[in-house]
Design a protein around this motif. Structure first.
Motif, PDB file in Angstrom:
ATOM      1  N   VAL A  59       0.863  -1.181   0.000  1.00 40.08           N
ATOM      2  CA  VAL A  59       0.000   0.000   0.000  1.00 40.08           C
ATOM      3  C   VAL A  59       0.899   1.231   0.000  1.00 40.08           C
ATOM      4  O   VAL A  59       1.808   1.343   0.824  1.00 40.08           O
ATOM      5  CB  VAL A  59      -0.914   0.030   1.251  1.00 40.08           C
ATOM      6  CG1 VAL A  59      -1.714   1.320   1.304  1.00 40.08           C
ATOM      7  CG2 VAL A  59      -1.822  -1.189   1.276  1.00 40.08           C
ATOM      8  N   GLU A  70      -7.786   4.994   6.693  1.00 38.43           N
ATOM      9  CA  GLU A  70      -6.454   4.376   6.738  1.00 38.43           C
ATOM     10  C   GLU A  70      -6.481   3.014   7.432  1.00 38.43           C
ATOM     11  O   GLU A  70      -5.674   2.128   7.130  1.00 38.43           O
ATOM     12  CB  GLU A  70      -5.464   5.316   7.430  1.00 38.43           C
ATOM     13  CG  GLU A  70      -4.026   4.935   7.196  1.00 38.43           C
ATOM     14  CD  GLU A  70      -3.023   5.995   7.616  1.00 38.43           C
ATOM     15  OE1 GLU A  70      -1.859   5.611   7.840  1.00 38.43           O
ATOM     16  OE2 GLU A  70      -3.382   7.181   7.733  1.00 38.43           O
ATOM     17  N   PHE A  73      -6.137  -0.578   5.755  1.00 42.85           N
ATOM     18  CA  PHE A  73      -4.863  -1.166   5.340  1.00 42.85           C
ATOM     19  C   PHE A  73      -4.146  -1.918   6.455  1.00 42.85           C
ATOM     20  O   PHE A  73      -3.011  -2.347   6.287  1.00 42.85           O
ATOM     21  CB  PHE A  73      -3.956  -0.064   4.779  1.00 42.85           C
ATOM     22  CG  PHE A  73      -4.618   0.758   3.706  1.00 42.85           C
ATOM     23  CD1 PHE A  73      -5.121   0.168   2.554  1.00 42.85           C
ATOM     24  CD2 PHE A  73      -4.767   2.124   3.852  1.00 42.85           C
ATOM     25  CE1 PHE A  73      -5.741   0.920   1.568  1.00 42.85           C
ATOM     26  CE2 PHE A  73      -5.381   2.901   2.870  1.00 42.85           C
ATOM     27  CZ  PHE A  73      -5.869   2.285   1.726  1.00 42.85           C
ATOM     28  N   ILE A  78       2.815  -0.949   4.419  1.00 41.88           N
ATOM     29  CA  ILE A  78       2.447   0.409   4.012  1.00 41.88           C
ATOM     30  C   ILE A  78       3.696   1.270   3.878  1.00 41.88           C
ATOM     31  O   ILE A  78       4.561   1.258   4.753  1.00 41.88           O
ATOM     32  CB  ILE A  78       1.499   1.058   5.050  1.00 41.88           C
ATOM     33  CG1 ILE A  78       0.212   0.240   5.181  1.00 41.88           C
ATOM     34  CG2 ILE A  78       1.187   2.502   4.683  1.00 41.88           C
ATOM     35  CD1 ILE A  78      -0.672   0.681   6.326  1.00 41.88           C
TER      36      ILE A  78
END
Length: 105
Positions: A59, A70, A73, A78
Motif C-alpha cells: 500500500v 487508513e 490497510f 504500508i
C-alpha cells in the motif's frame, strides 16, 4: 506486483491528481497492477474495494494530510511518502516498493 494506495494533498486539488497519475504511469510502465484512490476537495474518487486491498502486495500512501479510511490497510505493508516525492521521483518510488516487497518474501 499489485499496488494500491491513496493520494491526498493539503489543498486537495493539483498535487493529489498529479501524484496519482505519476504513480500509476510509473507502475504500469514496468508491468505492475496499480490503483490509487484520491481524496480531495470533491471527496473520494477511484475508491479502493476491499478485494483490491486484500490482493495488494503493498500500500502506497502519497499524502500530505490525514486521510480517511487508513484503518482499511491494517496488516498490509504500508509506505508513506509526500505527494511531492511521488510527483518528482515516481520511478524510484515504484522501484523502492519492489525492493520492500521482495525483502518481505
Amino acid at each position: 506486483m499489485k499496488i494500491v494506495g491513496v493520494s491526498a494533498c493539503t489543498v486537495g486539488i493539483a498535487h493529489t491528481y498529479l501524484a496519482q497519475q505519476k504513480i500509476e504511469d510509473a507502475a504500469k510502465k514496468i508491468g505492475d497492477e496499480v490503483k490509487i484512490e484520491t481524496q480531495g476537495t470533491i471527496g473520494t474518487e477511484n475508491a479502493l474495494k476491499k478485494e483490491e486491498i486484500k490482493e495488494a502486495d503493498i500500500v502506497l500512501l502519497a499524502v500530505d494530510v490525514k486521510i480517511s479510511g487508513e484503518e482499511r490497510f491494517k496488516g498490509k505493508k504500508i509506505v508513506k511518502v509526500s505527494t511531492e516525492t511521488a510527483i518528482k521521483s515516481p520511478n524510484k518510488l515504484v522501484a523502492k516498493l519492489h525492493e520492500i516487497v521482495e525483502k518481505k518474501n
